[in-house]
Design a protein around this motif. Structure first.
Motif, PDB file in Angstrom:
ATOM      1  N   ASN A   1       0.829  -1.207   0.000  1.00 16.09           N
ATOM      2  CA  ASN A   1       0.000   0.000   0.000  1.00 16.09           C
ATOM      3  C   ASN A   1       0.865   1.261   0.000  1.00 16.09           C
ATOM      4  O   ASN A   1       0.575   2.234  -0.703  1.00 16.09           O
TER       5      ASN A   1
ATOM      6  N   SER B   1       2.467   1.710  -3.448  1.00 18.54           N
ATOM      7  CA  SER B   1       1.430   2.129  -4.395  1.00 18.54           C
ATOM      8  C   SER B   1       1.094   3.604  -4.197  1.00 18.54           C
ATOM      9  O   SER B   1       0.973   4.366  -5.169  1.00 18.54           O
ATOM     10  N   ASN B   2       0.946   4.031  -2.944  1.00 21.58           N
ATOM     11  CA  ASN B   2       0.666   5.445  -2.660  1.00 21.58           C
ATOM     12  C   ASN B   2       1.798   6.347  -3.133  1.00 21.58           C
ATOM     13  O   ASN B   2       1.561   7.429  -3.681  1.00 21.58           O
TER      14      ASN B   2
ATOM     15  N   ASN C   1       1.554   6.707  -6.853  1.00 24.64           N
ATOM     16  CA  ASN C   1       0.366   7.405  -7.336  1.00 24.64           C
ATOM     17  C   ASN C   1       0.254   8.841  -6.830  1.00 24.64           C
ATOM     18  O   ASN C   1      -0.353   9.683  -7.496  1.00 24.64           O
TER      19      ASN C   1
ATOM     20  N   SER D   1       2.664  10.256   0.489  1.00 28.28           N
ATOM     21  CA  SER D   1       2.448   8.865   0.909  1.00 28.28           C
ATOM     22  C   SER D   1       2.431   8.732   2.427  1.00 28.28           C
ATOM     23  O   SER D   1       1.973   7.728   2.963  1.00 28.28           O
TER      24      SER D   1
ATOM     25  N   GLN E   1      -7.022  -1.560  -8.877  1.00 27.02           N
ATOM     26  CA  GLN E   1      -5.734  -1.185  -9.468  1.00 27.02           C
ATOM     27  C   GLN E   1      -5.611  -1.749 -10.877  1.00 27.02           C
ATOM     28  O   GLN E   1      -5.145  -1.067 -11.798  1.00 27.02           O
TER      29      GLN E   1
ATOM     30  N   ALA F   1       9.954   3.129  -4.064  1.00 28.81           N
ATOM     31  CA  ALA F   1       9.002   3.305  -5.163  1.00 28.81           C
ATOM     32  C   ALA F   1       9.457   4.373  -6.144  1.00 28.81           C
ATOM     33  O   ALA F   1       9.033   4.383  -7.300  1.00 28.81           O
TER      34      ALA F   1
ATOM     35  N   THR G   1       5.429   5.711 -14.613  1.00 33.70           N
ATOM     36  CA  THR G   1       4.144   6.406 -14.576  1.00 33.70           C
ATOM     37  C   THR G   1       4.054   7.508 -15.624  1.00 33.70           C
ATOM     38  O   THR G   1       3.008   8.141 -15.766  1.00 33.70           O
TER      39      THR G   1
ATOM     40  N   SER H   1       0.194  -0.855 -12.693  1.00 31.50           N
ATOM     41  CA  SER H   1      -1.142  -1.202 -12.201  1.00 31.50           C
ATOM     42  C   SER H   1      -1.308  -2.714 -12.127  1.00 31.50           C
ATOM     43  O   SER H   1      -1.883  -3.240 -11.168  1.00 31.50           O
TER      44      SER H   1
ATOM     45  N   PHE I   1       1.019  -4.036  -9.074  1.00 28.40           N
ATOM     46  CA  PHE I   1       0.489  -3.760  -7.742  1.00 28.40           C
ATOM     47  C   PHE I   1      -0.903  -4.359  -7.550  1.00 28.40           C
ATOM     48  O   PHE I   1      -1.249  -4.775  -6.445  1.00 28.40           O
TER      49      PHE I   1
END
Length: 206
Positions: free
Chosen positions: A26, A29-30, A33, A39, A90, A172, A179, A189, A192
């Motif tokens: 998590n 991923s945060n 994104n 995050s 996701q 990350a 991205t 995507s 994750f």
């Protein structure tokens, strides 16, 4: 708490935090994104869940959860379903242009990230069972309990924040270049999403 015992707690807490799991996924991923700095909101949500777990154990409710198959499996399957839901969401996420990605990073509310982190850690009954096994080794029943639980909780939370933010969220950054293109976003995507679903299935069946 004796200093030697506290050092042992720091060592154990560090190893536990470094073990990959739903919280680490998590966090990464945060970070991808929403960016490294933002995050932290998801990480703080995860820490709130850890405090709740520790309070449950301290109050003795954790023993009831661990000894009640109905309560344990209800929480277990709810947690697994939530992780699988995050994974599917996701996987279904549509790639965006670089400008749209930057805009979404600014627009996602901190509370949304906090809440997601809270539920990711909270809906894990194995954490309660783990704390039941882990905590007694660092608590001396002959000494006042409240200060010991406060030191233990503060130490675990601080370690987990440092590991999540400066290890997993920082790691990350390596993947942020993906991205910038629609193909890279699809890859991340998928990765994750599969990780969330995999952890959810592990929680459900093991």
């Amino acid at each position: 708490m004796q200093f030697s015992l506290w050092l042992a707690l720091v060592g154990a807490g560090t190893v536990i935090s470094l073990t990959p799991g739903a919280g680490a996924i998590n966090t990464m991923s945060n970070a991808l994104n929403t960016g490294f700095r933002r995050s932290i909101w998801g990480i703080l949500g995860q820490q709130a869940a850890l405090v709740v777990h520790l309070a449950i154990v301290a109050l003795g409710v954790g023993l009831l959860v661990a000894s009640s198959p109905t309560a344990f499996y209800a929480i277990k399957y709810a947690g697994a379903a939530y992780l699988i839901y995050l994974g599917v969401r996701q996987l279904l996420a549509k790639p965006e242009a670089e400008e749209a990605v930057a805009l979404s990073r600014r627009n996602e509310p901190a509370w949304s990230m906090f809440r997601r982190g809270l539920w990711v850690n909270l809906l894990n009954p194995k954490a309660v069972v783990f704390f039941l096994a882990f905590v007694p080794g660092f608590i001396r029943p002959e000494a006042p309990l409240a200060p010991q639980y406060m030191v233990l909780g503060a130490t675990i939370v601080l370690i987990d924040i440092l590991v999540m933010w400066f290890f997993f969220a920082a790691a990350a950054r390596t993947f942020q270049r993906f991205t910038r293109s629609t193909r890279g976003q699809r890859i991340m995507s998928t990765v994750f999403g599969a990780l969330f679903i995999g952890v959810g299935l592990l929680l459900a069946f093991f």
